[in-house]
Scaffold this motif. Structure first.
Motif, mmCIF file in Angstrom:
data_model
loop_
_atom_site.group_PDB
_atom_site.id
_atom_site.type_symbol
_atom_site.label_atom_id
_atom_site.label_comp_id
_atom_site.label_asym_id
_atom_site.label_seq_id
_atom_site.Cartn_x
_atom_site.Cartn_y
_atom_site.Cartn_z
ATOM 1 N N ALA A 1 0.830 -1.198 0.000
ATOM 2 C CA ALA A 1 0.000 0.000 0.000
ATOM 3 C C ALA A 1 0.870 1.256 0.000
ATOM 4 O O ALA A 1 0.539 2.250 -0.645
ATOM 5 C CB ALA A 1 -0.930 -0.011 1.214
ATOM 6 N N VAL A 2 1.990 1.210 0.719
ATOM 7 C CA VAL A 2 2.938 2.329 0.701
ATOM 8 C C VAL A 2 3.495 2.510 -0.704
ATOM 9 O O VAL A 2 3.560 3.627 -1.234
ATOM 10 C CB VAL A 2 4.078 2.086 1.712
ATOM 11 N N ALA A 3 3.901 1.407 -1.333
ATOM 12 C CA ALA A 3 4.458 1.466 -2.684
ATOM 13 C C ALA A 3 3.431 1.995 -3.691
ATOM 14 O O ALA A 3 3.791 2.689 -4.650
ATOM 15 C CB ALA A 3 4.944 0.087 -3.114
ATOM 16 N N ALA A 4 2.154 1.686 -3.429
ATOM 17 C CA ALA A 4 1.090 2.140 -4.331
ATOM 18 C C ALA A 4 0.663 3.574 -4.044
ATOM 19 O O ALA A 4 -0.149 4.144 -4.783
ATOM 20 C CB ALA A 4 -0.121 1.216 -4.224
ATOM 21 N N GLY A 5 1.178 4.143 -2.959
ATOM 22 C CA GLY A 5 0.852 5.517 -2.613
ATOM 23 C C GLY A 5 -0.446 5.691 -1.861
ATOM 24 O O GLY A 5 -0.927 6.817 -1.695
ATOM 25 N N THR A 6 -1.031 4.594 -1.381
ATOM 26 C CA THR A 6 -2.309 4.688 -0.666
ATOM 27 C C THR A 6 -2.143 4.667 0.859
ATOM 28 O O THR A 6 -3.123 4.857 1.578
ATOM 29 C CB THR A 6 -3.244 3.546 -1.074
ATOM 30 N N PHE A 7 -0.917 4.427 1.327
ATOM 31 C CA PHE A 7 -0.693 4.430 2.776
ATOM 32 C C PHE A 7 0.552 5.251 3.090
ATOM 33 O O PHE A 7 1.561 5.160 2.370
ATOM 34 C CB PHE A 7 -0.535 3.006 3.324
ATOM 35 N N ASP A 8 0.459 6.038 4.133
ATOM 36 C CA ASP A 8 1.527 6.964 4.518
ATOM 37 C C ASP A 8 2.797 6.207 4.927
ATOM 38 O O ASP A 8 2.764 5.400 5.856
ATOM 39 C CB ASP A 8 1.039 7.841 5.674
ATOM 40 N N GLU A 9 3.892 6.490 4.248
ATOM 41 C CA GLU A 9 5.152 5.792 4.522
ATOM 42 C C GLU A 9 5.644 6.050 5.939
ATOM 43 O O GLU A 9 6.174 5.157 6.600
ATOM 44 C CB GLU A 9 6.210 6.238 3.507
ATOM 45 N N ARG A 10 5.449 7.266 6.427
ATOM 46 C CA ARG A 10 5.913 7.600 7.784
ATOM 47 C C ARG A 10 5.105 6.851 8.835
ATOM 48 O O ARG A 10 5.653 6.388 9.839
ATOM 49 C CB ARG A 10 5.819 9.102 8.006
ATOM 50 N N LEU A 11 3.796 6.743 8.612
ATOM 51 C CA LEU A 11 2.960 6.017 9.561
ATOM 52 C C LEU A 11 3.314 4.537 9.558
ATOM 53 O O LEU A 11 3.357 3.897 10.618
ATOM 54 C CB LEU A 11 1.477 6.213 9.214
ATOM 55 N N TYR A 12 3.591 4.006 8.391
ATOM 56 C CA TYR A 12 3.997 2.603 8.307
ATOM 57 C C TYR A 12 5.295 2.372 9.065
ATOM 58 O O TYR A 12 5.427 1.405 9.819
ATOM 59 C CB TYR A 12 4.149 2.194 6.844
ATOM 60 N N ALA A 13 6.256 3.276 8.901
ATOM 61 C CA ALA A 13 7.529 3.149 9.608
ATOM 62 C C ALA A 13 7.310 3.249 11.117
ATOM 63 O O ALA A 13 7.987 2.561 11.901
ATOM 64 C CB ALA A 13 8.493 4.235 9.132
ATOM 65 N N TYR A 14 6.367 4.085 11.529
ATOM 66 C CA TYR A 14 6.071 4.248 12.953
ATOM 67 C C TYR A 14 5.509 2.956 13.543
ATOM 68 O O TYR A 14 5.785 2.619 14.705
ATOM 69 C CB TYR A 14 5.065 5.390 13.116
ATOM 70 N N LEU A 15 4.751 2.223 12.742
ATOM 71 C CA LEU A 15 4.075 1.021 13.234
ATOM 72 C C LEU A 15 4.896 -0.261 13.093
ATOM 73 O O LEU A 15 4.742 -1.190 13.884
ATOM 74 C CB LEU A 15 2.751 0.821 12.474
ATOM 75 N N CYS A 16 5.744 -0.320 12.080
ATOM 76 C CA CYS A 16 6.256 -1.629 11.679
ATOM 77 C C CYS A 16 7.309 -2.212 12.621
ATOM 78 O O CYS A 16 7.667 -3.391 12.475
ATOM 79 C CB CYS A 16 6.780 -1.595 10.248
ATOM 80 N N ASP A 17 7.823 -1.444 13.582
ATOM 81 C CA ASP A 17 8.783 -2.016 14.523
ATOM 82 C C ASP A 17 8.139 -3.052 15.436
ATOM 83 O O ASP A 17 8.827 -3.916 15.979
ATOM 84 C CB ASP A 17 9.418 -0.910 15.373
#
Length: 274
Positions: free
Chosen positions: A174-190
């Protein structure tokens, strides 16, 4: 079917939780080795307060796991579960962060919003990818600054909220497709937790089936029937695309057909069974 000696009793959730969950979601039944590893990881992450992301197919029980984490976090506040798909595109910011009195037509009094309701506790956002990009950015800002602006208010309010988010889609894509915020994903993925599909934890199928039999038989005033070896084999061989939710539905219907009789393959409404 019996649980292993070192397996704790299923975690149940009291009706006082005011949960919108169905009967399906009143207990965690983790018997399979993969499920028990997931439980151990969840317990290890529960106490540190970091945001968590639970990934898994629809129907696996992600909200159940989030509630389990909240119970083990010792946070004093409430567990607040929100379906992002149900958040209004027009009023999403007010739903999440609240609004001040007079902020819009009909807002005669202030409203805390989901963040305010979960202050001191856990906010569970189901299907977080369903949030608009604008709300994703505002969510990240609230999490990073630990404060929210209610719609129509001029001052920020401090909040202490632990976020547990869930998704049934691949957020990296979803990040790669531009539909999900990359910063929010980085905040969550740890703090990621992967909830395996039911077909990947076959050891849970029969214990879950017996759990559902007990719950629904009690509700219907029936004696809990046994499951024949042939029916057990059918249950374990099925792929369960609907996961735990589908299993409950199948067991409930089988109970209605069988009554107090032993449940056989003929009572299971599954593909390939005549």
């Amino acid at each position: 079917m019996s649980f292993p000696p070192d397996f704790p009793a299923p975690l149940t959730f009291a009706d006082s939780d005011k949960s919108p969950l169905s009967i399906r979601a009143k207990a965690l039944v983790f018997v399979d080795a993969r499920s028990r590893q997931l439980r151990e990881r969840a317990e290890a992450l529960a106490g540190n307060g970091q945001p968590l992301l639970i990934l898994g197919e629809t129907g696996t029980g992600k909200e159940l796991l989030a509630r389990y984490i909240h119970r083990h976090s010792e946070r004093a506040g409430l567990f607040v579960a929100v379906s992002c798909a149900a958040i209004s595109p027009q009023w999403g910011e007010a739903e999440l962060f609240g609004h001040a009195a007079g902020a819009h037509v009909g807002a005669g009094s202030s409203r805390a919003g989901w963040f305010g309701s979960a202050n001191g506790g856990t906010l569970y956002l189901d299907e977080i990818a369903d949030l608009s990009r604008s709300l994703q950015s505002k969510l990240l800002a609230a999490l990073e600054t630990r404060e929210v602006y209610r719609v129509g208010a001029s001052q920020a309010l401090p909040v202490d909220v632990r976020l547990v988010a869930a998704s049934s889609i691949d957020l990296a894509r979803a990040v790669a497709a531009g539909t999900f915020d990359e910063r929010l994903y980085a905040y969550l993925c740890d703090g990621q937790l992967l909830f395996p599909a039911l077909r990947q934890r076959v050891g849970d199928i029969l214990p879950l089936a017996e759990y559902f039999l007990g719950i629904h038989a009690s509700r219907l005033g029936l004696t809990i029937p046994s499951i024949s070896p042939a029916a057990q084999a059918v249950l374990e061989a099925h792929r369960w695309p609907g996961n735990t939710r589908e299993l409950e539905s199948v067991i409930h219907f089988a109970l209605l057909l069988a009554g107090n009789a032993e449940i056989g393959p003929e009572h299971l409404e599954l593909p390939g069974i005549a």
